[in-house]
Design a protein around this motif. Structure first.
Motif, short mmCIF file in Angstrom:
data_model
loop_
_atom_site.label_atom_id
_atom_site.label_comp_id
_atom_site.label_asym_id
_atom_site.label_seq_id
_atom_site.Cartn_x
_atom_site.Cartn_y
_atom_site.Cartn_z
N ARG A 52 0.83 -1.21 0.00
CA ARG A 52 0.00 0.00 0.00
C ARG A 52 0.87 1.26 0.00
NH1 ARG A 52 -3.17 -3.39 3.35
NH2 ARG A 52 -2.22 -2.53 5.22
N ALA A 53 1.93 1.26 0.78
CA ALA A 53 2.81 2.43 0.81
C ALA A 53 3.43 2.67 -0.56
CB ALA A 53 3.90 2.25 1.88
N ILE A 54 3.94 1.60 -1.17
CA ILE A 54 4.54 1.72 -2.50
C ILE A 54 3.50 2.23 -3.50
CG2 ILE A 54 5.43 0.35 -4.44
CD1 ILE A 54 6.89 -1.37 -2.28
N HIS A 55 2.29 1.68 -3.44
CA HIS A 55 1.24 2.09 -4.37
C HIS A 55 0.96 3.59 -4.27
CE1 HIS A 55 -2.46 1.99 -6.73
NE2 HIS A 55 -2.94 2.81 -5.82
N PHE A 56 0.77 4.08 -3.04
CA PHE A 56 0.36 5.48 -2.90
C PHE A 56 1.52 6.45 -3.07
CE2 PHE A 56 -3.44 3.46 -1.13
CZ PHE A 56 -4.39 4.11 -1.92
N ASP A 89 16.07 -0.65 1.84
CA ASP A 89 16.19 -1.53 0.68
C ASP A 89 16.25 -0.77 -0.64
OD1 ASP A 89 16.22 -3.66 2.42
OD2 ASP A 89 14.11 -4.18 2.11
N GLY A 90 16.27 0.56 -0.56
CA GLY A 90 16.45 1.37 -1.76
C GLY A 90 15.23 1.45 -2.66
N LEU A 91 14.03 1.32 -2.09
CA LEU A 91 12.81 1.39 -2.90
C LEU A 91 12.15 2.77 -2.84
CD1 LEU A 91 11.39 -2.07 -1.84
CD2 LEU A 91 12.36 -1.49 -4.06
N VAL A 92 12.32 3.45 -1.71
CA VAL A 92 11.71 4.77 -1.50
C VAL A 92 12.80 5.70 -0.99
CG1 VAL A 92 10.03 6.07 -0.12
CG2 VAL A 92 9.42 3.82 -1.01
N HIS A 105 9.29 14.54 1.67
CA HIS A 105 8.51 14.18 0.48
C HIS A 105 9.03 12.84 -0.03
CE1 HIS A 105 6.44 18.07 0.09
NE2 HIS A 105 7.53 18.51 0.73
N LEU A 106 8.10 11.94 -0.30
CA LEU A 106 8.46 10.57 -0.64
C LEU A 106 8.37 10.31 -2.13
CD1 LEU A 106 6.40 8.90 2.22
CD2 LEU A 106 8.84 9.49 2.23
N PHE A 107 9.37 9.60 -2.62
CA PHE A 107 9.45 9.24 -4.03
C PHE A 107 9.93 7.81 -4.15
CE2 PHE A 107 10.08 13.77 -3.77
CZ PHE A 107 9.36 14.28 -4.83
N LEU A 108 9.45 7.09 -5.15
CA LEU A 108 9.98 5.78 -5.44
C LEU A 108 11.30 5.93 -6.20
CD1 LEU A 108 6.87 3.71 -6.66
CD2 LEU A 108 7.89 3.79 -4.37
N THR A 109 12.24 5.07 -5.91
CA THR A 109 13.47 5.00 -6.69
C THR A 109 13.17 4.17 -7.93
OG1 THR A 109 14.15 2.95 -5.63
CG2 THR A 109 14.85 5.03 -4.56
N GLU A 110 14.14 4.01 -8.80
CA GLU A 110 13.93 3.17 -9.98
C GLU A 110 13.60 1.75 -9.56
OE1 GLU A 110 13.00 1.92 -13.41
OE2 GLU A 110 13.51 4.02 -13.14
N LYS A 111 14.28 1.25 -8.54
CA LYS A 111 14.00 -0.09 -8.01
C LYS A 111 12.57 -0.16 -7.45
CE LYS A 111 15.92 -3.33 -4.60
NZ LYS A 111 16.95 -3.50 -3.55
N GLY A 112 12.15 0.89 -6.78
CA GLY A 112 10.79 0.95 -6.25
C GLY A 112 9.75 0.99 -7.35
N ARG A 113 10.04 1.75 -8.41
CA ARG A 113 9.10 1.83 -9.54
C ARG A 113 8.99 0.47 -10.24
NH1 ARG A 113 11.54 6.90 -9.81
NH2 ARG A 113 13.03 6.25 -11.40
N ALA A 114 10.09 -0.26 -10.32
CA ALA A 114 10.06 -1.59 -10.94
C ALA A 114 9.19 -2.54 -10.11
CB ALA A 114 11.47 -2.15 -11.09
N LEU A 115 9.33 -2.50 -8.79
CA LEU A 115 8.50 -3.36 -7.93
C LEU A 115 7.03 -2.95 -8.02
CD1 LEU A 115 8.10 -5.62 -5.91
CD2 LEU A 115 8.72 -4.00 -4.09
N GLU A 116 6.77 -1.66 -7.99
CA GLU A 116 5.39 -1.17 -8.09
C GLU A 116 4.77 -1.64 -9.39
OE1 GLU A 116 1.95 0.83 -9.19
OE2 GLU A 116 3.82 1.10 -10.31
N ARG A 117 5.51 -1.58 -10.47
CA ARG A 117 5.01 -2.00 -11.79
C ARG A 117 4.67 -3.49 -11.77
NH1 ARG A 117 8.30 1.11 -14.16
NH2 ARG A 117 10.07 -0.28 -14.10
N GLU A 118 5.54 -4.31 -11.17
CA GLU A 118 5.29 -5.75 -11.09
C GLU A 118 4.03 -6.04 -10.27
OE1 GLU A 118 7.62 -9.86 -9.78
OE2 GLU A 118 8.55 -7.93 -9.34
N LEU A 119 3.89 -5.37 -9.13
CA LEU A 119 2.72 -5.56 -8.28
C LEU A 119 1.44 -5.10 -8.97
CD1 LEU A 119 4.30 -4.27 -4.95
CD2 LEU A 119 3.79 -6.66 -5.52
N SER A 120 1.50 -3.93 -9.56
CA SER A 120 0.31 -3.37 -10.21
C SER A 120 -0.07 -4.13 -11.47
CB SER A 120 0.53 -1.89 -10.54
OG SER A 120 0.55 -1.15 -9.35
N ASP A 121 0.93 -4.59 -12.22
CA ASP A 121 0.63 -5.36 -13.43
C ASP A 121 -0.19 -6.59 -13.08
OD1 ASP A 121 1.94 -3.58 -15.08
OD2 ASP A 121 3.71 -4.86 -15.41
#
Length: 166
Positions: A52-56, A89-92, A105-121
């Protein structure tokens, strides 16, 4: 009001049994909806709170910790525990606010964006299949029911997300 085309029951006068079936359908649908991401996260020692944190954070890049607290409805301690693992873990990543140095202010890293994409897909594939099977009227009805179930303040938060305000 509207009639249910499958059984002809009036939607205004649902029986306890019909409501129980709806509640059970929600429980089982939620299990299905979360099953794919749970499998992905299991090997990483993450849970649904991390998801949920990664998603939002993905949904609202630059969101503050305070805003994320409000959206998730968790304690500060619980969110801090989740964010700490995501930072470590370098995701956020957190950036200091430009206007208010106390804000993070929170941002996803490239690694975080890759995990978010996998989860959301995985979840999008499940939602897409269900929406296609149900048809457009059912999809609109489903959204209407979900929004009607939200408490007013949560509906307001949801509307803000839909409109890109958060």
């Amino acid at each position: 009001m509207a009639e249910n085309s499958t059984g002809g029951e009036s939607l205004l006068f649902l029986t306890d049994e019909q409501l129980r079936k709806g509640i059970e359908a929600m429980f089982f649908a939620y299990r299905g909806f979360t099953a794919d991401p749970d499998r992905i996260l299991e090997g990483m020692d993450y849970g649904r709170a991390h998801h949920r944190a990664i998603h939002f954070v993905h949904r609202s890049p630059g969101t503050t910790v305070g805003n994320l607290l409000a959206i998730l409805g968790v304690t500060k301690q619980s969110l801090n525990r989740v964010l700490r693992t995501l930072f470590d873990d370098g995701l956020v990543e957190a950036r200091v606010g430009k206007k208010d140095k106390r804000e993070r202010h929170l941002f996803l890293t490239e690694k975080g964006r890759a995990l978010e994409r996998e989860l959301s897909d995985a979840q999008r594939a499940r939602m897409r299949a269900a929406y296609r099977a149900a048809g457009p009227q059912a999809v609109q009805g489903f959204r209407t029911v979900l929004e009607a179930m939200m408490d007013p303040e949560l509906r307001q938060q949801y509307q803000g997300l839909k409109e890109g305000r958060q």
